[in-house]
Motif scaffolding. Sequence first.
Motif, PDB file in Angstrom:
ATOM      1  N   SER A   9       0.828  -1.199   0.000  1.00  0.00           N
ATOM      2  CA  SER A   9       0.000   0.000   0.000  1.00  0.00           C
ATOM      3  C   SER A   9       0.865   1.254   0.000  1.00  0.00           C
ATOM      4  O   SER A   9       0.533   2.237  -0.644  1.00  0.00           O
ATOM      5  N   ASN A  13       0.675   3.787  -3.138  1.00  0.00           N
ATOM      6  CA  ASN A  13      -0.004   5.040  -2.859  1.00  0.00           C
ATOM      7  C   ASN A  13       0.913   6.197  -2.487  1.00  0.00           C
ATOM      8  O   ASN A  13       0.566   7.341  -2.681  1.00  0.00           O
ATOM      9  N   SER A  80      -4.472   2.862   5.524  1.00  0.00           N
ATOM     10  CA  SER A  80      -5.509   2.536   4.534  1.00  0.00           C
ATOM     11  C   SER A  80      -6.671   3.520   4.606  1.00  0.00           C
ATOM     12  O   SER A  80      -7.174   3.982   3.579  1.00  0.00           O
ATOM     13  N   ASP A  81      -7.099   3.869   5.820  1.00  0.00           N
ATOM     14  CA  ASP A  81      -8.191   4.818   5.976  1.00  0.00           C
ATOM     15  C   ASP A  81      -7.771   6.218   5.505  1.00  0.00           C
ATOM     16  O   ASP A  81      -8.569   6.942   4.932  1.00  0.00           O
ATOM     17  N   VAL A  83      -5.805   6.874   3.064  1.00  0.00           N
ATOM     18  CA  VAL A  83      -5.905   6.831   1.603  1.00  0.00           C
ATOM     19  C   VAL A  83      -7.367   6.906   1.165  1.00  0.00           C
ATOM     20  O   VAL A  83      -7.723   7.683   0.276  1.00  0.00           O
ATOM     21  N   VAL A  84      -8.236   6.118   1.804  1.00  0.00           N
ATOM     22  CA  VAL A  84      -9.660   6.093   1.452  1.00  0.00           C
ATOM     23  C   VAL A  84     -10.284   7.495   1.625  1.00  0.00           C
ATOM     24  O   VAL A  84     -11.116   7.917   0.817  1.00  0.00           O
ATOM     25  N   GLN A  85      -9.851   8.225   2.634  1.00  0.00           N
ATOM     26  CA  GLN A  85     -10.366   9.568   2.873  1.00  0.00           C
ATOM     27  C   GLN A  85      -9.835  10.593   1.882  1.00  0.00           C
ATOM     28  O   GLN A  85     -10.261  11.742   1.887  1.00  0.00           O
TER      29      GLN A  85
END
Length: 93
Positions: A9, A13, A80-81, A83-85
């Motif tokens: 990740s 990213n 991960s969160d 990135v999602v945000q």
Amino acid sequence: MPAFPGQASREGNGDIRGSFHATRGMNAFRVDPDSPCFEGVFRQDKRVAAHCTSGLWSVLPVATRQDLEFAAAHRKDGFSDWVVQGRPLTKDA
């Protein structure tokens, strides 16, 4: 296969701006000023916020720093969160 959990990740990213990678196993050595592995970025006068991919493993380096009486916190929802945000990331050139 990633060399450590979360590497894929990070490689895909980028990183959180200002972040510095430190493996869990070396954490105590990197934050101890008397250790030959000491990293200045982890000086006691700096507050460190740890993060991992999921938010589960980052509590361990924070506990180590707190045991050494250093200020520390962790991102409970993980990278991960972040990135999602859609939060900002930096990528190596």
